[in-house]
Design an enzyme around this catalytic site. Structure first.
Site, PDB file in Angstrom:
ATOM      1  N   ARG A  67       0.863  -1.193   0.000  1.00 20.04           N
ATOM      2  CA  ARG A  67       0.000   0.000   0.000  1.00 20.04           C
ATOM      3  C   ARG A  67       0.890   1.231   0.000  1.00 20.04           C
ATOM      4  O   ARG A  67       1.683   1.437   0.911  1.00 20.04           O
ATOM      5  CB  ARG A  67      -0.913  -0.009   1.231  1.00 20.04           C
ATOM      6  CG  ARG A  67      -1.720   1.246   1.344  1.00 20.04           C
ATOM      7  CD  ARG A  67      -2.789   1.213   2.436  1.00 20.04           C
ATOM      8  NE  ARG A  67      -3.403   2.520   2.470  1.00 20.04           N
ATOM      9  CZ  ARG A  67      -3.250   3.414   3.448  1.00 20.04           C
ATOM     10  NH1 ARG A  67      -2.561   3.121   4.521  1.00 20.04           N
ATOM     11  NH2 ARG A  67      -3.815   4.603   3.353  1.00 20.04           N
ATOM     12  N   TYR A  98      -4.833   1.892  15.430  1.00 17.93           N
ATOM     13  CA  TYR A  98      -3.661   1.849  16.294  1.00 17.93           C
ATOM     14  C   TYR A  98      -3.986   1.903  17.776  1.00 17.93           C
ATOM     15  O   TYR A  98      -3.184   1.496  18.592  1.00 17.93           O
ATOM     16  CB  TYR A  98      -2.757   3.067  16.021  1.00 17.93           C
ATOM     17  CG  TYR A  98      -2.086   3.120  14.678  1.00 17.93           C
ATOM     18  CD1 TYR A  98      -0.800   2.642  14.513  1.00 17.93           C
ATOM     19  CD2 TYR A  98      -2.732   3.669  13.574  1.00 17.93           C
ATOM     20  CE1 TYR A  98      -0.150   2.711  13.287  1.00 17.93           C
ATOM     21  CE2 TYR A  98      -2.089   3.736  12.341  1.00 17.93           C
ATOM     22  CZ  TYR A  98      -0.806   3.257  12.202  1.00 17.93           C
ATOM     23  OH  TYR A  98      -0.170   3.322  11.000  1.00 17.93           O
ATOM     24  N   HIS A 116      -2.615  10.952   0.332  1.00 17.90           N
ATOM     25  CA  HIS A 116      -2.317  10.636   1.738  1.00 17.90           C
ATOM     26  C   HIS A 116      -1.766  11.932   2.357  1.00 17.90           C
ATOM     27  O   HIS A 116      -0.564  12.105   2.508  1.00 17.90           O
ATOM     28  CB  HIS A 116      -1.289   9.506   1.780  1.00 17.90           C
ATOM     29  CG  HIS A 116      -1.072   8.885   3.126  1.00 17.90           C
ATOM     30  ND1 HIS A 116      -1.189   7.534   3.357  1.00 17.90           N
ATOM     31  CD2 HIS A 116      -0.697   9.411   4.313  1.00 17.90           C
ATOM     32  CE1 HIS A 116      -0.895   7.258   4.623  1.00 17.90           C
ATOM     33  NE2 HIS A 116      -0.597   8.384   5.231  1.00 17.90           N
ATOM     34  N   GLU A 129      -3.688  -0.074   7.929  1.00 18.66           N
ATOM     35  CA  GLU A 129      -2.517   0.280   8.740  1.00 18.66           C
ATOM     36  C   GLU A 129      -2.699  -0.242  10.155  1.00 18.66           C
ATOM     37  O   GLU A 129      -3.790  -0.151  10.719  1.00 18.66           O
ATOM     38  CB  GLU A 129      -2.313   1.801   8.862  1.00 18.66           C
ATOM     39  CG  GLU A 129      -1.738   2.477   7.657  1.00 18.66           C
ATOM     40  CD  GLU A 129      -1.564   3.973   7.855  1.00 18.66           C
ATOM     41  OE1 GLU A 129      -1.266   4.412   8.986  1.00 18.66           O
ATOM     42  OE2 GLU A 129      -1.749   4.711   6.863  1.00 18.66           O
ATOM     43  N   ASN A 131      -7.445   2.122   9.373  1.00 22.05           N
ATOM     44  CA  ASN A 131      -6.148   2.289  10.038  1.00 22.05           C
ATOM     45  C   ASN A 131      -6.427   2.283  11.530  1.00 22.05           C
ATOM     46  O   ASN A 131      -7.114   3.177  12.043  1.00 22.05           O
ATOM     47  CB  ASN A 131      -5.502   3.630   9.671  1.00 22.05           C
ATOM     48  CG  ASN A 131      -5.063   3.683   8.221  1.00 22.05           C
ATOM     49  OD1 ASN A 131      -5.128   2.690   7.493  1.00 22.05           O
ATOM     50  ND2 ASN A 131      -4.595   4.849   7.789  1.00 22.05           N
ATOM     51  N   GLU A 165      -7.219   8.630   5.709  1.00 20.31           N
ATOM     52  CA  GLU A 165      -7.593   9.293   6.964  1.00 20.31           C
ATOM     53  C   GLU A 165      -8.045  10.738   6.798  1.00 20.31           C
ATOM     54  O   GLU A 165      -7.465  11.653   7.395  1.00 20.31           O
ATOM     55  CB  GLU A 165      -6.415   9.261   7.949  1.00 20.31           C
ATOM     56  CG  GLU A 165      -5.976   7.878   8.334  1.00 20.31           C
ATOM     57  CD  GLU A 165      -4.942   7.872   9.455  1.00 20.31           C
ATOM     58  OE1 GLU A 165      -4.447   8.944   9.836  1.00 20.31           O
ATOM     59  OE2 GLU A 165      -4.636   6.778   9.948  1.00 20.31           O
TER      60      GLU A 165
HETATM   61  C1  GAL Z   1      -1.379   7.127  10.404  1.00 26.94           C
HETATM   62  C2  GAL Z   1      -0.949   7.746   9.090  1.00 26.94           C
HETATM   63  C3  GAL Z   1       0.388   7.269   8.613  1.00 26.94           C
HETATM   64  C4  GAL Z   1       1.401   7.074   9.712  1.00 26.94           C
HETATM   65  C5  GAL Z   1       0.802   6.358  10.894  1.00 26.94           C
HETATM   66  C6  GAL Z   1       1.741   6.167  12.063  1.00 26.94           C
HETATM   67  O1  GAL Z   1      -2.326   7.911  11.037  1.00 26.94           O
HETATM   68  O2  GAL Z   1      -1.897   7.438   8.082  1.00 26.94           O
HETATM   69  O3  GAL Z   1       0.816   8.136   7.618  1.00 26.94           O
HETATM   70  O4  GAL Z   1       2.038   8.234  10.032  1.00 26.94           O
HETATM   71  O5  GAL Z   1      -0.351   7.027  11.327  1.00 26.94           O
HETATM   72  O6  GAL Z   1       1.558   7.125  13.061  1.00 26.94           O
END
Ligand code: GAL
Length: 514
Positions: A105, A338, A150, A411, A336, A196
């Site tokens: 990606r 996290y 992006h 992500e 994405n 995002e």
């Molecule tokens: C996401 C973003 C990425 C990368 C990742 C890690 O929000 O799409 O570009 O920076 O966080 O923090």
């Protein structure tokens, strides 16, 4: 070659450790899923990886301009060189090939294709670059999974009419998307319009930390902007730009090229801080003001009810014509994911000030602490906590709200700050990253098996350390460490782990050799 032999040596040293980890994750293989084309990959973006910022006719992007302003980036760095993937892509694709991924990606730099947006010529050198780039991936059996934008856009559009604040951007984006579909669509089967957009508009127009750094107090400290209105205007134009681009793909290209289109959203799981109805509603509002904000219009044709209620006239309205265009929808949702937070109600009882607590954020205070305990282990990045159940809950939520539309985890990854004077072992032995990825995979696999969530791929952020936006190069997310002096890529333990995980996964074996 040198990289691969270092990698082999590394593998031998680590093999016992990895075996333990692999044994412990064998039970999470996605055997239960009958699809044979599950994508395993890594993710990146043009500004964070490419470098070559004015090479071969590329125009200035908003991020080029922003990073060159003093004080914007923590370590004063820029993406002028980044990890120079513009020049080093063959080496990077060899590494990917070795790792065993079947997809990559990445995003196209809009200003490399159209240095002045639609007000100038197509940059042939930019087209040629991506053509070679895509061919080099396909040659290795790696599927391109392409994001059109992006975060980076031609600076020209910012200067002409304030970028996403202007409805003109819809025309610019459609024009650009059409060029990408036309030139690359025979080879690219996965297109995401935006990465995002929720994060982009919040940081760009509510808190002002990212370009075009617009905001108003108390949300941030900017020279101009209106945090109460502009984020919603920018989002509105992005939603309609997405719809216009997908419409072009559907009417002109999809039948012939056979690909699919989607949008990539940042997803945070919001856990109600208590079992009270008020906190449950607050968590729901937090989802609406962060995630459903974009996907409800795209998939249901209207903004979430909570947003209408709280924002009133500050929420732009879709015309009859817009609603027609919106029916074009999408083929997949990119997620994405996290981190997770607790959400606490601020609508029925007053809250202490903090992110989420205001009307325009849905009156749902975000907090990582409950009774003094974190929702998950904190990481080097503020706001990122390790809570794998959040992945599971978010995927299930999205599956239910959007009728099990196909999803990709576009992500997921773990960032660390490197300490000065770290030993080589400390730099490469990223056990915490391995544990993070393993636990999130496990959560994802559970959701797929138990809830039947239609997840079709998973991309680790990221193959390499890279330019982490306002953190500059201080935070590292790579399976490979990059020495920013020499640009040398060196595998970490997590690279070996990912390779082994993919190799052990029956789905992957099927798809890679089809
Ligand atoms: C996401 C973003 C990425 C990368 C990742 C890690 O929000 O799409 O570009 O920076 O966080 O923090």
């Amino acid at each position: 070659m040198e990289i691969l032999s270092v990698f082999h040596a590394f593998l031998i040293i680590e093999i016992m450790f990895i075996s333990v980890l692999v044994v412990s994750c064998n039970h999470i293989s996605m055997k239960g899923n009958s699809r044979s084309n599950f994508l395993f990959g890594t993710a990146s973006s043009s500004y964070q990886f490419e470098g070559a910022f004015l090479n071969d006719g590329k125009g200035l992007s908003n991020w080029d301009v922003f990073t060159h302003e003093p004080g914007r980036i923590l370590d004063g760095s820029t993406g002028d060189v980044a990890v120079d993937q513009y020049h080093l892509y063959q080496e990077d694709f060899d590494i990917m090939n070795y790792t065993g991924v079947n997809s990559y990606r990445f995003s196209i730099s809009w200003a490399r294709i159209l240095p002045k947006g639609r007000f100038g010529k197509v940059n042939r050198a930019g087209i040629d670059h991506y053509m070679k780039f895509i061919d080099a991936l396909l040659l290795r059996g790696i599927q391109p999974f392409v994001t059109l934008t992006h975060f980076d856009i031609p600076q020209e559009l910012e200067e002409r009419y304030g970028s996403w604040l202007s409805p003109h951007l819809q025309e610019d984006f459609s024009y650009y998307a059409n060029i990408c579909f036309k030139f690359f669509g025979d080879k690219v089967k996965y297109w995401s319009t935006f990465n995002e957009p929720n994060v982009m508009v919040l940081r760009g127009y509510m808190y002002g930390t990212n370009p075009p750094s617009r905001c108003s107090p108390p949300y941030g400290n900017c020279s101009s902007g209106d945090s109460e209105r502009e984020p919603f205007i920018a989002a509105h134009n992005i939603i309609l730009s997405h719809a216009a681009a997908v419409n072009i793909y559907r009417t002109k290209y999809q039948k012939k090229q056979g690909g699919s289109t989607g949008i990539v959203m940042n997803s945070i799981w919001f856990e109600p801080i208590s079992s009270s109805l008020e906190d449950k509603l607050a968590a729901e509002r937090a989802q609406s003001f962060f995630f459903n904000w974009f996907l409800d219009p795209i998939l249901h044709g209207r903004y979430p009810a909570e947003m209408h209620e709280l924002l009133g006239d500050d929420l732009p309205v879709f015309s009859k014509f817009d609603r027609e265009i919106l029916k074009t929808g999408l083929d997949f949702i990119g997620i994405n994911h996290y981190t997770s937070f607790y959400a606490k109600d601020c609508m029925f009882s007053p809250c202490e000030p903090g992110k989420g607590a205001s009307r325009i954020e849905g009156y749902a205070l975000r907090t990582a602490l409950k009774d003094g305990v974190y929702i998950g282990e904190p990481t080097s990045i503020e706001g990122l906590y390790v809570y794998p159940e959040g992945m599971q809950k978010a995927v299930t939520y999205i599956k239910e709200r959007y009728n099990n539309t196909p999803m990709f985890i576009t992500e997921n990854g773990y960032g660390v700050e490197e300490m000065p004077n770290s030993t080589d072992d400390e730099l490469l032995h990223d056990v915490k990253r391995v544990e993070y990825l393993r636990s999130y995979f496990e959560a994802l696999a559970d959701t797929m098996r138990s809830d039947g969530a239609d997840v079709r791929g998973y991309f680790v952020w990221s193959l390499l350390d890279n330019f982490e936006w306002t953190y500059g190069y201080t935070i590292r997310f790579g399976l490979y460490r990059v020495d920013y002096g020499t640009l040398k890529r060196t595998p970490r333990l997590s690279a070996a782990w990912y390779r082994q995980f993919i190799a052990d996964n029956p789905l992957q074996i099927l798809s890679a050799h089809e």
